[in-house]
Scaffold this active site. Structure first.
Site, PDB file in Angstrom:
ATOM      1  CG  HIS C 129      -1.825   1.158   1.329  1.00 47.56           C
ATOM      2  ND1 HIS C 129      -2.111   1.745   2.540  1.00 47.56           N
ATOM      3  CD2 HIS C 129      -2.477   1.871   0.392  1.00 47.56           C
ATOM      4  CE1 HIS C 129      -2.898   2.785   2.333  1.00 47.56           C
ATOM      5  NE2 HIS C 129      -3.147   2.874   1.032  1.00 47.56           N
ATOM      6  CB  CYS C 153       0.291   2.029   8.031  1.00 42.44           C
ATOM      7  SG  CYS C 153       1.993   2.080   8.602  1.00 42.44           S
ATOM      8  CG  HIS C 154      -3.098   3.171   5.742  1.00 40.42           C
ATOM      9  ND1 HIS C 154      -1.747   3.205   5.470  1.00 40.42           N
ATOM     10  CD2 HIS C 154      -3.481   4.439   6.000  1.00 40.42           C
ATOM     11  CE1 HIS C 154      -1.328   4.453   5.542  1.00 40.42           C
ATOM     12  NE2 HIS C 154      -2.347   5.225   5.871  1.00 40.42           N
ATOM     13  N   GLY C 155      -4.244  -0.985   7.973  1.00 39.92           N
ATOM     14  CA  GLY C 155      -5.039  -2.188   8.181  1.00 39.92           C
ATOM     15  C   GLY C 155      -5.124  -3.125   7.008  1.00 39.92           C
ATOM     16  N   PRO C 168      -6.467  -1.915   2.242  1.00 41.75           N
ATOM     17  CG  PRO C 168      -5.344  -0.003   2.990  1.00 41.75           C
ATOM     18  CD  PRO C 168      -5.999  -1.259   3.480  1.00 41.75           C
TER      19      PRO C 168
END
Lengths: 274, 423, 189
Positions: C129, C153-155, C168
């Site tokens: 990502h 960080c963003h799963g 993501p």
């Protein structure tokens, strides 16, 4: 004003320098310089020639490999070579597997993954050659307070370096009978007229037949000293062969360039008196 | 530019016309080094060295910028980062050797340029400002060269920094604090290395700026020439381009041949072996010697061995060393002879060739030899002459000298025929 | 363009040999200047490329003998983290039963490992990502919903084959070029 001031300053400067010169002459007469024993007994490096000398000279990789063997078996006991990595040995003709094997046989410093204590592990190609001592204090402690210098740049760090190394290694000799007492080697020192102050802490490191070469090359003292000097020339200046080749290309190009610009210049200036 | 008949820049191409009306850089170049700059036709080869000095500076700036991409200005990393450049960086050995020898070649070129100016009286009216800016450039070069030599952090780097900054401590009262301020400490260390790196990067651009002023100041009165006779008619001049661009091209070729020969075949000839030993504050080299281009000044420093009343010899030496360059600033007003060129000054010529030149050569030789006995004596006599030459002899001979008749014009000097005056 | 000028000049000045020869010399001198400048530019450009010591570390050898089943190690390769994981049979089974076609970045476990060595998963430890380092390699770290790696960080959730399953990230964790030199020695790069 400028000229008057300049005149006075000039008179003072020149005058005082001449007075100082008089003092110098007086001192030279009253206290004539005595030639020191260091100066009298010290010898310049012997004349020795290598295949890599001169503008066309190239390194002889067989000789460099022999030199490496001498370094590894003899010098490396006390002297580091900290600018050189195992991978660099490929440049003197070892193949990838040989480099790996040489590296693996050496123990390089590392850290024990479990305890964090200092440890060693077998080397890999990208490791630098390990130093024989952990630090300067350890090196001095093991050598009667003398520090064996790193050899990577030794042949560039002395005037006429390759010849100096060769002369030093082959220059151990009996103390001359007329050497003044204060210049005689003391405890743990050895007389060598090629060393700056005549007495070196290193005992004669090489002797005839000390290292055996796989290809049966000569292994008398002089041959080995020459081989290791050549090797240390390479460690100090690994790009020499490449440098000279590039230099010739650049020179030839520039000579043609200069010739052409000269012709162009002559054409342009033709008919102009100057 | 300075003469009425100079060619005017007339752009042909519409794009160049468009440019000329908005940002006339092509016009500037044309008037500075192109067909618009009318130059005396009688330059000899010594007049090549100004352009060569510019080339040498550009070589230093370009190689310096790329070396700075790999250099590490920490006292633990500096020496090894230079070796990293020599061993690992692509073509790094070439860039480093070119920079190292480029400094020496810059000085060689500039010294010849200065001697040409001294001999042909290039410092005289109306070109005093050109000379003053030139001496300023020389001083900046010396500072830049010194700081650059410290950067590899070898033995000579360290001890050179120790000795040179030690000069300042000879100044009474403020000397020692000044020295500590320059070094950022009591001895050369991290603070000194980092600031020397910063200044070594900065000063070449300052030099470049002063060079632009130097050339600007030259273009106001126009170039001098070997006869010293001013330009009078169009016949006396030639446009810079193509005449002197082609001549400078030949000079550039010869210069590069010499530069390449040293850089590729004897790269360490002009350096000192001790600088391949990493700096060690506990061990002083047997002889501390600066780079060759400082030898004459180093010899002047060491020539003062006797205190004068309350002034210690060390301070005298430092004053004399700086003074030996500072006096050049006054040269235009010390030599008052109306004749510029040494060719028409028999007495000046004798003192120049048999006094000044040998004294500087002797000083250079003494600067590299150990400071003892005969070398001290030689440097004392040579330094005495050096000061006397500029401060006493030049002002006197410019009054008493009977100069040779000057040619009426440059053209007459070149063709050997008097030019008929056109009414 | 040069040839056009040549023609014009020749016709203007009359076709004299001398004229042509003179022009030739100027053109040759200028060309040499250009070639020389270009030759000098080569090292100036080349010096910015990776230096010999950096290139020498472009491939590394890792001894995996000490990694037990179910464990993973982090190592550095080209100044980036690499995860080497010794998969358990259950993890292999988990990864193999997923229908490849349903994945965001369709790859089977076999595509991402070496034949006969399916238990050795070697991936970059760089989330596809935005480049964070996912968790899950060190013992005790969160492994995400699919038992592989989890980027905090963003799963982004990666499965036991290092494939993106949720979150993501657009692609699976990158498998670098690697090879087994022996049963326990892996060469990466």
């Amino acid at each position: 004003m400028v000229r008057l001031g300049a005149f006075l300053i000039g008179l003072f400067m020149a005058g005082w320098l001449m007075v100082s010169a008089g003092v110098t002459v007086f001192e030279m007469i009253t206290e004539p310089a005595v030639e020191t024993a260091e100066h009298k007994f010290h010898k310049h490096p012997k004349a020795v020639s290598f295949k890599h000398d001169g503008p066309f000279g190239k390194y002889d990789t067989a000789q460099l490999q022999r030199g490496y063997k001498v370094y590894a078996e003899v010098c490396a006991a006390c002297h580091s070579l900290n600018q050189i990595a195992f991978r660099n040995l490929a440049e003197i003709g070892y193949n990838e597997d040989e480099v790996k094997a040489i590296a693996k046989a050496a123990q390089v410093p590392s850290i024990n993954a479990d305890t964090g204590e200092p440890a060693t592990r077998p080397g890999i190609a990208t490791d630098k050659l390990p130093s024989p001592y952990a630090n300067e204090t350890a090196a001095r402690a093991a050598n009667n307070n003398a520090l064996p210098p790193d050899l990577s740049l030794m042949t560039k760090a002395r005037h006429n370096g390759p010849a100096y190394v060769y002369s030093l290694l082959t220059g151990y000799q009996k103390v001359p009978a007329d050497l003044p007492k204060e210049n005689r080697p003391g405890q743990g020192l050895h007389y060598n007229p090629y060393f700056a102050n005549l007495n070196i802490a290193m005992a004669a490191p090489l002797a005839d037949g000390q290292v055996t070469f796989d290809d049966g090359s000569k292994n008398d003292l002089k041959s080995m000293a020459k081989d290791v000097s050549a090797f240390l020339t390479w460690t100090a200046e690994p790009k020499m062969t490449q440098r000279k080749a590039t230099g010739w290309a650049a020179l030839i190009f520039l000579i043609i360039f200069t010739g052409l610009t000269f012709l162009s210049y002559r054409q342009i200036w033709a008919g102009q008196k100057h | 530019m300075s003469v009425a008949w100079a060619n005017e820049y007339k752009p042909q191409h519409p794009l160049m016309q468009w440019m000329d009306e908005r940002l006339p850089i092509p016009r500037l170049m044309y008037n500075a080094i192109g067909g618009g700059y009318e130059v005396p036709r009688n330059f000899n080869w010594f007049y090549n060295f100004g352009v060569l000095a510019g080339v040498a500076l550009m070589v230093q700036i370009i190689t310096g910028i790329v070396l700075a991409m790999h250099y590490n200005s920490s006292i633990d990393g500096a020496f090894n980062s230079v070796e990293h450049i020599m061993r690992n960086v692509n073509g790094g050995w070439f860039l480093r050797y070119a920079h190292m020898n480029g400094a020496s070649f810059f000085f060689i070129v500039v010294y010849i340029h200065i001697f040409r100016g001294l001999y042909y009286g290039s410092y005289k009216a109306p070109r005093e400002m050109v000379w003053l800016l030139g001496v300023t450039i020389f001083l900046l070069m010396m500072a830049t060269g010194f700081m650059g030599y410290v950067l590899p952090w070898g033995q000579m780097s360290f001890w050179g920094a120790q000795v040179i900054t030690g000069f300042f401590s000879a100044i009474p009262v403020v000397g020692e604090p000044l020295r500590q301020w320059i070094l950022g400490g009591f001895a050369p260390d991290q603070a000194a290395l980092t600031r020397f790196f910063s200044l070594h990067y900065l000063l070449p651009f300052v030099i470049l700026g002063v060079i632009i002023l130097h050339v600007w100041a030259l273009h106001i009165p126009g170039s001098g020439n070997p006869t010293g006779v001013p330009v009078k008619t169009k016949e006396d001049t030639l446009p810079f381009h193509p005449y002197y661009t082609s001549k400078d091209g030949v000079g550039l070729g010869v210069y590069l041949i010499a530069f390449v020969a040293v850089t590729f075949f004897a790269p360490n000839m002009l350096g000192h072996p001790d600088n391949y030993i990493v700096a060690n504050p506990l061990s002083t080299p047997a002889h501390i010697v600066p780079e060759w281009y400082y030898w004459p000044f180093y010899a002047i420093l060491r020539a003062f061995t006797v205190d004068f009343l309350f002034i210690p010899a060390k301070l005298l030496g430092v004053l004399a060393m700086f003074g030996s360059i500072a006096l050049l600033f006054f040269l235009p007003w010390l030599d008052t002879s109306p004749v510029r060129s040494g060719n028409y000054r028999p007495l000046f010529k004798k003192f120049f060739w048999f006094g000044l030149v040998p004294s500087i050569v002797i000083l250079g030789y003494c600067g590299v030899m150990p400071a003892e006995g005969i070398y001290i004596l030689m440097s004392q006599i040579a330094a005495a002459y050096y000061f006397a030459h500029f401060l006493i002899i030049l002002p006197i001979i410019s009054r008493i000298e009977k100069t040779l008749p000057l040619p009426d014009s440059i053209t007459e000097a070149v063709t050997g025929k008097p030019v008929l005056a056109v009414a | 363009m040069a040839s056009d000028n040549q023609v014009v000049m020749d016709t203007e000045s009359g076709v004299e040999d001398g004229v042509r020869r003179r022009d030739f010399i100027h053109i040759a001198a200028l060309s040499f200047t250009g070639v020389g400048a270009a030759a000098v530019a080569l090292p100036l450009v080349g010096q910015m490329g990776a230096s010999a010591d950096v290139l020498a570390q472009a491939s590394i050898e890792v001894d995996v003998a000490s990694i037990e089943t179910g464990q993973a190690i982090k190592t550095m390769w080209r100044k980036q983290p690499v995860f080497i994981r010794n998969l358990t049979p259950a993890e292999i089974a988990d990864a193999s039963k997923v229908a490849v076609g349903t994945l965001r970045d369709p790859q089977s476990l076999a595509d991402r490992t070496k034949p006969g060595k399916e238990n050795w998963l070697v991936t970059l430890g760089v989330c596809t990502h935005l480049g964070c380092v996912p968790l899950g390699a060190a013992s005790g770290e969160v492994k995400g919903e699919f038992g592989g790696y989890f980027c905090p960080c963003h799963g982004s959730h990666y499965d036991t084959a290092g494939r993106i399953r949720k979150g993501p990230a657009p692609l699976n964790l990158v498998v670098p070029e690697f090879a087994f030199l022996s049963d326990t020695l892996v060469k990466i790069g």
